[in-house]
Design a protein around this motif. Structure first.
Motif, PDB file in Angstrom:
ATOM      1  N   LEU A   1      26.305  42.584  31.739  1.00 15.60           N
ATOM      2  CA  LEU A   1      25.458  42.006  32.784  1.00 15.60           C
ATOM      3  C   LEU A   1      24.364  41.126  32.186  1.00 15.60           C
ATOM      4  N   GLU A   2      23.894  41.489  31.015  1.00 13.41           N
ATOM      5  CA  GLU A   2      22.839  40.720  30.347  1.00 13.41           C
ATOM      6  C   GLU A   2      23.292  39.308  29.993  1.00 13.41           C
ATOM      7  N   LYS A   3      24.599  39.148  29.695  1.00 14.43           N
ATOM      8  CA  LYS A   3      25.103  37.866  29.189  1.00 14.43           C
ATOM      9  C   LYS A   3      25.973  37.106  30.190  1.00 14.43           C
ATOM     10  N   ALA A   4      26.256  37.697  31.358  1.00 17.20           N
ATOM     11  CA  ALA A   4      27.284  37.139  32.242  1.00 17.20           C
ATOM     12  C   ALA A   4      26.852  35.891  33.004  1.00 17.20           C
ATOM     13  N   ALA A   5      25.585  35.713  33.251  1.00 15.64           N
ATOM     14  CA  ALA A   5      25.128  34.636  34.132  1.00 15.64           C
ATOM     15  C   ALA A   5      25.573  33.260  33.626  1.00 15.64           C
ATOM     16  N   GLY A   6      26.224  32.508  34.519  1.00 15.50           N
ATOM     17  CA  GLY A   6      26.573  31.123  34.228  1.00 15.50           C
ATOM     18  C   GLY A   6      27.850  30.905  33.448  1.00 15.50           C
ATOM     19  N   VAL A   7      28.598  31.962  33.141  1.00 17.01           N
ATOM     20  CA  VAL A   7      29.821  31.761  32.363  1.00 17.01           C
ATOM     21  C   VAL A   7      30.948  31.275  33.273  1.00 17.01           C
ATOM     22  N   ASP A   8      31.937  30.634  32.657  1.00 16.44           N
ATOM     23  CA  ASP A   8      33.084  30.105  33.404  1.00 16.44           C
ATOM     24  C   ASP A   8      34.295  31.031  33.336  1.00 16.44           C
ATOM     25  N   ALA A   9      34.295  31.916  32.347  1.00 19.49           N
ATOM     26  CA  ALA A   9      35.428  32.829  32.196  1.00 19.49           C
ATOM     27  C   ALA A   9      34.979  34.117  31.530  1.00 19.49           C
ATOM     28  N   LEU A  10      35.705  35.178  31.818  1.00 17.52           N
ATOM     29  CA  LEU A  10      35.456  36.484  31.207  1.00 17.52           C
ATOM     30  C   LEU A  10      36.670  36.906  30.397  1.00 17.52           C
ATOM     31  N   PHE A  11      36.441  37.262  29.144  1.00 17.45           N
ATOM     32  CA  PHE A  11      37.474  37.891  28.316  1.00 17.45           C
ATOM     33  C   PHE A  11      37.208  39.385  28.433  1.00 17.45           C
ATOM     34  N   TRP A  12      38.003  40.075  29.282  1.00 18.50           N
ATOM     35  CA  TRP A  12      37.709  41.461  29.623  1.00 18.50           C
ATOM     36  C   TRP A  12      38.420  42.397  28.646  1.00 18.50           C
TER      37      TRP A  12
ATOM     38  N   LYS B   1      34.209  48.765  34.760  1.00 19.09           N
ATOM     39  CA  LYS B   1      34.757  48.235  35.998  1.00 19.09           C
ATOM     40  C   LYS B   1      34.313  46.788  36.206  1.00 19.09           C
ATOM     41  N   LEU B   2      35.273  45.904  36.411  1.00 18.99           N
ATOM     42  CA  LEU B   2      34.958  44.525  36.760  1.00 18.99           C
ATOM     43  C   LEU B   2      34.927  44.444  38.283  1.00 18.99           C
ATOM     44  N   ASP B   3      33.734  44.311  38.822  1.00 17.69           N
ATOM     45  CA  ASP B   3      33.563  44.411  40.271  1.00 17.69           C
ATOM     46  C   ASP B   3      32.645  43.311  40.790  1.00 17.69           C
ATOM     47  N   ALA B   4      32.269  43.445  42.052  1.00 22.53           N
ATOM     48  CA  ALA B   4      31.463  42.420  42.705  1.00 22.53           C
ATOM     49  C   ALA B   4      30.126  42.208  42.009  1.00 22.53           C
ATOM     50  N   GLU B   5      29.517  43.267  41.500  1.00 20.27           N
ATOM     51  CA  GLU B   5      28.227  43.128  40.833  1.00 20.27           C
ATOM     52  C   GLU B   5      28.320  42.172  39.645  1.00 20.27           C
ATOM     53  N   ILE B   6      29.342  42.353  38.821  1.00 20.26           N
ATOM     54  CA  ILE B   6      29.487  41.488  37.647  1.00 20.26           C
ATOM     55  C   ILE B   6      29.902  40.080  38.059  1.00 20.26           C
ATOM     56  N   LEU B   7      30.755  39.968  39.072  1.00 24.85           N
ATOM     57  CA  LEU B   7      31.147  38.643  39.551  1.00 24.85           C
ATOM     58  C   LEU B   7      29.952  37.896  40.136  1.00 24.85           C
ATOM     59  N   ASP B   8      29.105  38.606  40.864  1.00 25.42           N
ATOM     60  CA  ASP B   8      27.892  37.986  41.406  1.00 25.42           C
ATOM     61  C   ASP B   8      26.970  37.526  40.278  1.00 25.42           C
ATOM     62  N   LYS B   9      26.850  38.341  39.259  1.00 21.98           N
ATOM     63  CA  LYS B   9      25.991  37.994  38.131  1.00 21.98           C
ATOM     64  C   LYS B   9      26.504  36.757  37.410  1.00 21.98           C
ATOM     65  N   ALA B  10      27.832  36.674  37.264  1.00 22.04           N
ATOM     66  CA  ALA B  10      28.411  35.505  36.594  1.00 22.04           C
ATOM     67  C   ALA B  10      28.175  34.241  37.406  1.00 22.04           C
ATOM     68  N   GLY B  11      28.369  34.317  38.718  1.00 19.71           N
ATOM     69  CA  GLY B  11      28.143  33.159  39.580  1.00 19.71           C
ATOM     70  C   GLY B  11      29.429  32.590  40.136  1.00 19.71           C
ATOM     71  N   PRO B  12      29.328  31.747  41.156  1.00 21.96           N
ATOM     72  CA  PRO B  12      30.510  31.229  41.858  1.00 21.96           C
ATOM     73  C   PRO B  12      31.368  30.293  41.015  1.00 21.96           C
TER      74      PRO B  12
ATOM     75  N   LYS C   1      39.794  37.485  46.708  1.00 20.41           N
ATOM     76  CA  LYS C   1      38.924  36.992  47.785  1.00 20.41           C
ATOM     77  C   LYS C   1      38.090  35.804  47.310  1.00 20.41           C
ATOM     78  N   ARG C   2      37.698  35.841  46.035  1.00 18.81           N
ATOM     79  CA  ARG C   2      36.847  34.786  45.494  1.00 18.81           C
ATOM     80  C   ARG C   2      37.647  33.667  44.827  1.00 18.81           C
ATOM     81  N   GLY C   3      38.954  33.770  44.836  1.00 25.53           N
ATOM     82  CA  GLY C   3      39.783  32.740  44.217  1.00 25.53           C
ATOM     83  C   GLY C   3      39.715  32.732  42.702  1.00 25.53           C
ATOM     84  N   VAL C   4      39.479  33.908  42.113  1.00 25.80           N
ATOM     85  CA  VAL C   4      39.391  34.018  40.652  1.00 25.80           C
ATOM     86  C   VAL C   4      40.768  34.326  40.084  1.00 25.80           C
TER      87      VAL C   4
END
Length: 318
Positions: free
Chosen positions: A39-50, A55-66, A88-91
């Motif tokens: 969560l500390e590093k997620a803001a503004g990224v374009d992709a996640l290497f999970w 759990k990858l959920d709405a909280e982390i997706l919201d933190k990353a951004g649209p 739902k978010r087209g990810v």
């Protein structure tokens, strides 16, 4: 042109993934694989290497951004990812199905043999100075001529059958949503779960964890198994009601179990499961070979690049 940002969610991801992504992307690293670090590093990224059990959920997706529309998970299973939320978010989501089949199948065979031949119990006899040889001492169960039931005949299940054919198994059964042509090709018989557990000498679980399979192996199912049966799970711990499994093992309802997965992970050393002599436990090592983990990391990186480039991933989930 600004390079896309990719968040690597585990510092122990094999180097091959960093090498691939750093050629085209800005790679951001977390200090560890914890949720707080992600969560500390997620803001503004374009992709996640999970590459974490978080759990990858709405909280982390919201933190990353649209703008975040691409996820690659370094796993075959996606039970730790809120797939409906991603859809739902087209990810886009890609996993690593296929590349770990052989390594996980090897572990399934290892556990089946280890549990049936009382590997852990034998080691305990040595440690306690209770080695008392005799013609009927520490007898195990034969896999030759046995009936092996596979719960989930996907890529891993099929790889298990191919390996066990070399052990002169008498009959292979499998269950799942439907009969598969691969099952026919491998000489397996499609049956219901009830029939499989009643007739099998070895029950090997290789199905994904879903709402349908969660806690599928419970008191009722264990009660239908042979008292001589060996239970092997290389799927996910939550496919099994673990308390029910402990009761079955302690009460002699089944002979033994071999587990690569359990609940929780890591399993506390004082857990009841860890105290039983007729259980072989290993700490979720199914895909843990150097070649396999490198292949998983490479495929995840390539999936991410294709997703960022607007192409279909090599192994898409959504």
């Amino acid at each position: 042109m600004q390079r896309p940002k990719v968040l690597m969610t585990n510092p122990s991801i094999p180097q091959v993934a960093f090498d691939i992504l750093e050629r085209q992307c800005e790679v951001i690293r977390t200090k560890d694989y914890t949720r707080a670090s992600i969560l500390e590093k997620a803001a503004g990224v374009d992709a996640l290497f999970w590459a974490t059990s978080q759990k990858l959920d709405a909280e982390i997706l919201d933190k990353a951004g649209p703008q975040m529309k691409t996820v690659g998970t370094m796993s075959a299973g996606v039970n730790h990812i809120d797939v409906p939320e991603l859809k739902k978010r087209g990810v886009k989501l890609g996993n690593t199905t296929g590349v770990l089949n052989d390594a996980v199948a090897d572990i399934a065979v290892l556990l089946a043999l280890g549990a049936s031949r009382r590997l852990h119990e034998g080691r305990l006899k040595i440690e306690k100075n209770e080695w008392t040889p005799g013609l009927t001492w520490m007898l195990g169960k034969d896999i030759v001529g046995s009936t092996v039931g596979i719960v989930g005949l996907g890529g891993i299940g099929q790889a298990i059958v191919k390996r066990l054919k070399g052990f002169s198994v008498g009959k292979f059964l499998y269950t799942g949503h439907r009969e598969k042509p691969e099952g026919t090709d491998l000489g397996c018989t499609f049956v219901s779960l009830d029939t499989l557990v009643k007739e099998s000498d070895f029950v090997i679980v290789s199905c994904p964890l879903t709402s349908e399979t969660k806690l599928m192996f419970n008191d009722g199912i264990f009660g239908k198994m042979k008292s001589s049966a060996v239970f092997v799970n290389i799927s996910r711990g939550d496919v099994v009601d673990q308390d029910a499994l402990v009761r079955a093992l302690k009460g002699g309802k089944i002979f033994a179990a071999g587990l690569d997965v359990m609940t929780p992970e890591p399993l506390p050393p004082d857990n009841e499961l860890a105290k039983l002599p007729n259980v072989v436990l290993i700490p979720h090592l199914g895909s843990a070979t150097e070649n396999t983990r490198n292949a998983m990391a490479e495929l995840t990186a390539q999936n991410i690049l294709r997703g960022l480039g607007g192409e279909e991933m090599f192994t898409p989930v959504c």
